[in-house]
Enzyme design. Structure first.
Site, mmCIF file in Angstrom:
data_model
loop_
_atom_site.group_PDB
_atom_site.id
_atom_site.type_symbol
_atom_site.label_atom_id
_atom_site.label_comp_id
_atom_site.label_asym_id
_atom_site.label_seq_id
_atom_site.Cartn_x
_atom_site.Cartn_y
_atom_site.Cartn_z
ATOM 1 N N ARG A 256 -2.897 11.947 89.707
ATOM 2 C CA ARG A 256 -3.147 11.554 91.094
ATOM 3 C C ARG A 256 -3.164 10.043 91.271
ATOM 4 N NH1 ARG A 256 -7.661 14.956 94.145
ATOM 5 N NH2 ARG A 256 -6.663 13.773 95.816
ATOM 6 N N MET B 52 14.488 23.638 97.747
ATOM 7 C CA MET B 52 13.289 22.802 97.845
ATOM 8 C C MET B 52 13.287 21.949 99.114
ATOM 9 S SD MET B 52 11.252 23.424 95.364
ATOM 10 C CE MET B 52 10.196 22.010 95.472
ATOM 11 N N HIS C 55 22.908 17.014 90.116
ATOM 12 C CA HIS C 55 22.714 17.750 91.367
ATOM 13 C C HIS C 55 21.575 17.112 92.152
ATOM 14 C CE1 HIS C 55 22.459 21.007 94.213
ATOM 15 N NE2 HIS C 55 21.178 21.173 93.932
#
Length: 318
Positions: A248, A160, A141
């Protein structure tokens, strides 16, 4: 294991291979498929009486050999051949079909086809076709796009904004392969090819707008029939838990395994004010640079390490 019928092979290759169905129409549902002992490349080959291929191809030498055999010897050879399991027989180089071979194919319901192409080229095309048709596959998907000539699969939970992001990227000149249901085929040891189911081809569903025909709205260049998957963009909600788990600096590249193929993965937190289309383009550009050996993260770490080393070695000034 994946399989196809002789009828499908004929229908999808009739014009490309100049095929003519001569005899054995009763075997149109004969199956061509892989097994553990016979990989895809071994399904097609020249005439073999000992270990017959599923697709037997007769070139100049094979037809000449059959024509030179005496009647009794030819019958013995064909009895041995048709006692084994075969799906289809093809006579290449536009040669006349031996009468006895035609009779055996008709009586044993083994399709017999003729082609004007030379046998080596005929076998090469058939092997490539079967490698794709019999590839191991799965359905995921998401939205599959062509971004800067890189196959990008956008994934994430429902609502989303995957379709809205895809629409923005398409408006920027990128192409769409599939929306909602993405068919992925393992066409090589490390290669996944993404395609769109025929029912969904050209369509993109966007909440509030309904179903859009991308080809009609944006033109022929806005859609792609297929693309090799290179990068996965996974969208996640930008909550505290997701942000804490996020690396990060992205020192260790994330990957995802899909039917035995490892694919590079980038996780993008979704939050108000973030331009996801720009982020996806930047992620793809960064991926392309990494393929060329340019890694911005490692370059920054090396620069930072060198700076700290220079600071430690600098003389003290009283």
């Amino acid at each position: 294991m994946p399989s196809i019928t002789v009828r499908r092979l004929y229908q999808e290759n009739q014009q490309k291979l100049n095929l003519t169905w001569v005899a054995g129409t009763g075997g149109s549902d004969n199956v061509i498929g892989n097994d553990d002992q016979r990989p895809t490349l071994a399904l097609v080959g020249h005439l073999n009486f000992i270990h017959p291929n599923r697709v037997q191809v007769l070139g100049l030498a094979e037809v000449d050999y059959l024509n030179k055999l005496e009647q009794s010897a030819a019958k013995t050879a064909l009895d041995q051949l048709f006692h084994k399991s075969m799906s289809v027989v093809m006579v290449a180089n536009g040669q006349p079909v031996p009468r006895l071979l035609r009779d055996y194919c008709h009586s044993h319901n083994v399709p017999l086809m003729c082609s004007t192409l030379e046998s080596p080229y005929l076998m090469d095309v058939l092997r490539i076709y079967l490698a794709r048709a019999l590839a191991v596959s799965t359905v995921l998907h998401g939205v599959f796009l062509d971004v800067f000539e890189i196959g990008v699969l956008i994934m994430g939970d429902s609502a989303m904004g995957k379709s809205e992001l895809a629409l923005e990227l398409i408006s920027r000149g990128h192409g769409m392969v599939a929306d909602d249901a993405v068919e992925l085929y393992r066409i090589g040891p490390d290669t996944l090819e993404g395609r769109c189911p025929p029912l969904l081809r050209d369509f993109l569903e966007v909440r509030g707008l309904g179903i859009l025909n991308i080809r009609t709205i944006f033109g022929e260049t806005a859609v792609r029939p297929k693309k090799v998957l290179k990068l996965i963009i996974h969208l996640v909600k930008a909550n505290d838990q997701a942000m804490q788990a996020l690396d990060r600096l992205n020192i260790q590249s994330e990957t995802q395994d899909i039917i035995g193929v490892t694919v590079r993965k980038v996780v993008l937190p979704v939050a108000a004010g973030r331009n996801l289309a720009v982020l996806v383009e930047a992620a793809v550009r960064n991926y392309i640079l990494q393929l060329r050996g340019i890694d911005s993260t490692r370059e920054f770490i090396e620069r930072h390490t060198n700076f700290l080393r220079d600071q430690e070695n600098a003389p003290d000034i009283d």
